[in-house]
Design an enzyme around this catalytic site. Structure first.
Site, mmCIF file in Angstrom:
data_model
loop_
_atom_site.group_PDB
_atom_site.id
_atom_site.type_symbol
_atom_site.label_atom_id
_atom_site.label_comp_id
_atom_site.label_asym_id
_atom_site.label_seq_id
_atom_site.Cartn_x
_atom_site.Cartn_y
_atom_site.Cartn_z
ATOM 1 N N ARG A 140 0.845 -1.206 0.000
ATOM 2 C CA ARG A 140 0.000 0.000 0.000
ATOM 3 C C ARG A 140 0.876 1.250 0.000
ATOM 4 O O ARG A 140 0.613 2.219 -0.677
ATOM 5 C CB ARG A 140 -0.968 0.008 1.191
ATOM 6 C CG ARG A 140 -1.701 1.344 1.335
ATOM 7 C CD ARG A 140 -2.957 1.298 2.197
ATOM 8 N NE ARG A 140 -2.855 0.474 3.377
ATOM 9 C CZ ARG A 140 -2.147 0.800 4.480
ATOM 10 N NH1 ARG A 140 -1.507 1.941 4.549
ATOM 11 N NH2 ARG A 140 -2.114 -0.040 5.505
ATOM 12 N N TYR B 244 -17.536 15.610 -15.045
ATOM 13 C CA TYR B 244 -17.853 14.184 -15.076
ATOM 14 C C TYR B 244 -18.900 13.854 -14.000
ATOM 15 O O TYR B 244 -18.808 14.331 -12.870
ATOM 16 C CB TYR B 244 -16.561 13.387 -14.847
ATOM 17 C CG TYR B 244 -16.792 11.897 -14.777
ATOM 18 C CD1 TYR B 244 -17.104 11.170 -15.923
ATOM 19 C CD2 TYR B 244 -16.733 11.220 -13.567
ATOM 20 C CE1 TYR B 244 -17.337 9.812 -15.857
ATOM 21 C CE2 TYR B 244 -16.964 9.856 -13.495
ATOM 22 C CZ TYR B 244 -17.263 9.162 -14.645
ATOM 23 O OH TYR B 244 -17.501 7.813 -14.578
ATOM 24 N N ASP C 204 -8.837 17.751 -14.598
ATOM 25 C CA ASP C 204 -9.091 16.395 -15.085
ATOM 26 C C ASP C 204 -8.721 16.380 -16.568
ATOM 27 O O ASP C 204 -9.405 16.965 -17.398
ATOM 28 C CB ASP C 204 -10.578 16.054 -14.857
ATOM 29 C CG ASP C 204 -10.928 14.622 -15.256
ATOM 30 O OD1 ASP C 204 -10.249 14.067 -16.138
ATOM 31 O OD2 ASP C 204 -11.908 14.082 -14.706
ATOM 32 N N LYS D 70 -9.544 5.262 -19.499
ATOM 33 C CA LYS D 70 -9.928 5.698 -20.843
ATOM 34 C C LYS D 70 -8.734 5.620 -21.810
ATOM 35 O O LYS D 70 -8.199 4.551 -21.993
ATOM 36 C CB LYS D 70 -10.530 7.094 -20.762
ATOM 37 C CG LYS D 70 -11.515 7.294 -19.588
ATOM 38 C CD LYS D 70 -12.759 6.428 -19.687
ATOM 39 C CE LYS D 70 -13.564 6.369 -18.400
ATOM 40 N NZ LYS D 70 -13.945 7.676 -17.834
HETATM 41 C C1 LIG Z 1 -14.404 8.073 -16.560
HETATM 42 C C2 LIG Z 1 -14.037 9.404 -16.074
HETATM 43 C C3 LIG Z 1 -13.770 9.631 -14.724
HETATM 44 C C4 LIG Z 1 -13.898 8.541 -13.673
HETATM 45 O O1 LIG Z 1 -12.933 7.555 -13.836
HETATM 46 P P1 LIG Z 1 -13.144 6.011 -13.390
HETATM 47 O O2 LIG Z 1 -11.872 5.378 -13.845
HETATM 48 O O3 LIG Z 1 -14.351 5.520 -14.095
HETATM 49 O O4 LIG Z 1 -13.316 6.011 -11.922
HETATM 50 C C5 LIG Z 1 -13.391 10.898 -14.343
HETATM 51 N N1 LIG Z 1 -13.305 11.906 -15.229
HETATM 52 C C6 LIG Z 1 -13.564 11.726 -16.531
HETATM 53 C C7 LIG Z 1 -13.444 12.871 -17.471
HETATM 54 C C8 LIG Z 1 -13.943 10.475 -17.001
HETATM 55 O O5 LIG Z 1 -14.229 10.308 -18.297
#
Ligand SMILES: *Cc1c(COP(=O)(O)O)cnc(C)c1O
Length: 386
Positions: A54, A106, A178, A203
């Protein structure tokens, strides 16, 4: 390659020769998966570099230095999901703090802020960040941070990163962004002054719809130490297996992005000319209001397009008829992904809030994969036929 030598190389080279591409002990051509929760203390007086996974795992650390290199930051951190990364980043704030957030953020981030962080007295104001006046007007005496997402999700609105960040800096606010949609290949927030860059690596970075992961990169070391303390304290870490799989995907980021973006540009033009489509949201289209700002801060228009099929009924029909994209939540994979924000990613948002944010019942989001764009267009054509 020696990590000191990689810094002046181009992005495509960094993706492959990130410093730990060869295992130093065996010469193996990939980072070993250290599938261990704990580490033997050979000498109690000299504790090992790693003592518990961890707190630190060599496979995860290879990924963490990899993403720090790619974003041009000082330290990287890997988490169990994008939301684990976002949750951890928000816990840099304390009770009584206020944060200004991109309005069409998001859906999971919206849910975290409005159902969890609000209970911890971390307050948020959602603003349309394309309008700088709204950002300024949201400032409160207890504002401590600005959280940006650009292009936003799913209507692809563009925030001027440099403008908002320099305004925030003057007021001593922490800036977070983000960067999931553009990746460090296409958008470099740290170079624009952003303190904390966050990814859902689920993604484009992993790219194959087979890993759930999140990443954080900090601009400076003192913030890095605070994120490390949170990551270890909260235990929001990514496993060794998933760290390895993510690195495996990241190596092909540039070729995947380039191909998907070429396809997205073709699809966007085609959709824009289609009489049955009400509206197309894609920063590369001449009519997109954020096109110039986006072009200033990013080297591509990305691989995600949203469009309004006219009504909820037509959107549903389209989704039941397409044969190539998978109909699913998520984006940024080798296969095209068609999603329906109103019933998927933004289902948690009250309908009136959703509509006010432009997420209409007819809005669908198309993440363009690596299929031949001509085939994707023909598939859409048959799906949209009256
Ligand atoms: C999918 C997504 C998230 C969340 O990510 P997870 O891996 O599904 O927890 C956050 N921000 C954006 C822009 C996303 O497309």
């Amino acid at each position: 390659m020696d990590p000191k030598e990689i810094n002046d190389k181009q992005f495509a080279t960094k993706l492959i020769h990130f410093g730990q591409e060869i295992d130093r002990t065996t010469g193996a051509s990939s980072v070993p998966i250290f599938q261990a929760s704990t580490f033997h203390h050979f000498d109690l007086d000299n504790p090992p570099a790693h003592d518990y996974s961890r707190s630190g795992n060599p496979t995860r650390e290879a990924l963490e230095s990899y993403i720090a290199l790619l974003e041009g930051g000082t330290r990287g951190f890997a988490f169990a999901s994008g939301m684990a990364a976002i949750s951890t980043a928000f816990l840099l704030l304390s009770a009584g703090d206020h944060v200004i957030v991109t309005e069409d953020v998001y859906g999971g981030t919206y849910r975290l802020l409005t159902t969890v962080l609000n209970r911890l007295q971390i307050d948020s104001t959602f603003v349309d960040m394309t309008d700088f006046d709204q950002v300024r007007a949201a400032l409160q005496p207890n504002t401590k941070a600005v959280f940006m997402e650009t292009p936003s999700n799913p209507t692809l609105k563009i925030t001027d990163i440099g403008l908002v960040t320099s305004w925030a800096k003057e007021r001593g606010l922490l800036t977070m962004l983000d960067n999931t949609f553009m990746t460090p290949l296409r958008q470099r927030p740290i170079e624009l002054g952003v303190d904390v860059v966050i990814h859902s690596a689920t993604k484009f970075l992993s790219g194959h719809s087979d890993v759930l992961a999140g990443l954080i990169v900090t601009k400076d070391d003192s913030l890095g130490r605070r994120v490390k303390q949170l990551q270890n304290g909260l235990g929001t870490v990514l496993s060794a297996q998933e760290s390895w799989l993510l690195m495996r995907g990241m190596k092909t980021l540039q070729v995947r992005m380039e191909a998907s973006e070429r396809g997205a540009a073709q699809l966007a033009e085609w959709l824009d000319a289609h009489p049955g489509i009400e509206r197309v949201f894609y920063p590369g289209l001449a009519a997109h209001p954020g096109r110039d700002v986006h072009a200033k801060q990013s080297t591509s228009f990305g691989a995600v397009i949203s469009f309004d099929a006219g009504s909820g009924e037509r959107a549903r029909r389209l989704m039941s008829r397409v044969k190539l994209p998978i109909v699913a939540v998520s984006l940024g994979a080798v296969e095209s992904i068609l999603s329906y924000p109103a019933m998927m990613s933004h289902a948690a948002m009250p309908r009136d809030v959703r509509l006010a944010r432009g997420i209409t019942d007819g809005l669908v989001r198309y993440s363009v994969g690596l299929e031949a764009p001509e085939d994707l267009i023909r598939d859409l054509e048959q799906a949209l036929e009256e």
